[in-house]
Scaffold this active site. Structure first.
Site, PDB file in Angstrom:
ATOM      1  CG  ASP A  12      -7.991 -25.196   7.867  1.00 18.45           C
ATOM      2  OD1 ASP A  12      -8.211 -26.366   7.515  1.00 18.45           O
ATOM      3  OD2 ASP A  12      -7.108 -24.873   8.699  1.00 18.45           O
ATOM      4  NE  ARG A  13     -11.580 -30.376  12.583  1.00 15.51           N
ATOM      5  CZ  ARG A  13     -11.728 -31.690  12.720  1.00 15.51           C
ATOM      6  NH1 ARG A  13     -12.874 -32.277  12.414  1.00 15.51           N
ATOM      7  NH2 ARG A  13     -10.726 -32.434  13.140  1.00 15.51           N
ATOM      8  CG  ASP A  14      -8.032 -29.907  12.560  1.00 15.53           C
ATOM      9  OD1 ASP A  14      -9.016 -29.708  13.295  1.00 15.53           O
ATOM     10  OD2 ASP A  14      -7.844 -30.978  11.960  1.00 15.53           O
ATOM     11  CD  GLU A  20      -2.841 -28.919  13.388  1.00 10.59           C
ATOM     12  OE1 GLU A  20      -2.794 -30.120  13.736  1.00 10.59           O
ATOM     13  OE2 GLU A  20      -3.440 -28.520  12.366  1.00 10.59           O
ATOM     14  CG  ASN A  55      -7.623 -31.859   3.129  1.00  9.14           C
ATOM     15  OD1 ASN A  55      -8.622 -31.669   2.441  1.00  9.14           O
ATOM     16  ND2 ASN A  55      -6.393 -31.690   2.669  1.00  9.14           N
ATOM     17  NE  ARG A 111      -4.282 -35.526   0.531  1.00  8.34           N
ATOM     18  CZ  ARG A 111      -3.996 -35.562   1.836  1.00  8.34           C
ATOM     19  NH1 ARG A 111      -4.967 -35.678   2.711  1.00  8.34           N
ATOM     20  NH2 ARG A 111      -2.756 -35.465   2.253  1.00  8.34           N
ATOM     21  CG  ASP A 137      -3.579 -23.607  10.040  1.00 12.35           C
ATOM     22  OD1 ASP A 137      -4.394 -24.172   9.267  1.00 12.35           O
ATOM     23  OD2 ASP A 137      -2.831 -24.237  10.821  1.00 12.35           O
TER      24      ASP A 137
HETATM   25 MG   LIG Z   1      -5.381 -26.050   9.232  1.00 18.22          MG
HETATM   26 ZN   LIG Z   2     -11.523 -36.140  -1.092  1.00 22.03          ZN
END
Ligand SMILES: [Mg+2]
Ligand SMILES: [Zn+2]
Length: 193
Positions: A12-14, A20, A55, A111, A137
């Site tokens: 995951d990114r953020d 975050e 996302n 998503r 997270d």
């Molecule tokens: Mg995240």
């Molecule tokens: Zn999508």
């Protein structure tokens, strides 16, 4: 030639690879965690694919466009490269089921916690899902892991600590692994493999 499929860690990114901070509508808001390059480099060195899945519904909501996502990811890749690390690919979902305008307003299959980003990557990179992991997270990252058929590692960075301390009793499934942060999660995954 090998008949063996690839193993991947989906990240995951953020809140997982970077701070975050809410919607990132300018590259100046993006800050890699100091340990992220080390974590990705460990995956690179041990023969695991490192694939970012994120996302970014801010696009559907009209907060920023896809060029902004690409600029943020260029900055992220630069930071990783300075630490000797490289993501093998990045998959993002810019959609939202009920907000914004076409073509981003759509009930898509990607998503999170839907598994579309991971299943697309699995197809593109010939990935063995049962031996792969998703690190994130939020509980929704554990859900996407379950929906995609990979193992889940929950990190306490970002929203993690709050979700873990205040919400985990409401979760219908528990993650396969809980770690302080991305680096510790990667170290635990490599130790188990
Ligand atoms: Mg995240
Ligand atoms: Zn999508």
């Amino acid at each position: 030639m090998t008949l063996e499929k690839n193993r991947a860690v989906f990240i995951d990114r953020d809140g997982t690879i970077s701070e975050e901070v809410g919607y990132i509508n300018h590259v100046s808001r993006f800050n890699l965690f100091p340990y992220s390059a080390t974590a990705i480099r460990l995956l690179n060195e041990n023969g695991w694919l490192a694939i970012l899945t994120t996302n970014q519904a801010g696009v559907a909501r009209g907060y920023f466009d896809e060029a902004m996502i690409k600029a943020v990811h260029a900055r992220m890749n630069e930071g990783l490269q300075q630490g000797g690390a490289k993501l093998d690919s990045i998959y993002y979902c810019a959609h939202h089921p009920s907000l914004g305008d076409a073509p981003y307003r759509v009930d898509c299959d990607c998503r999170k916690p839907k598994p579309g980003l991971i299943s697309r990557a699995a197809h593109d990179f010939d990935i063995d899902l049962p031996s792969s992991w998703m690190i994130g997270d939020r509980y929704s990252d554990s859900e996407v892991a379950r929906n995609a058929g990979v193992k889940s590692a929950f990190v306490l960075s970002g929203y993690g600590r709050g979700e873990w301390e205040h919400q985990k009793d409401t979760w219908s499934h528990q993650p396969d692994l809980v770690a302080e942060n991305l680096l510790e999660a990667v170290e635990q995954i490599l130790a188990m493999a």
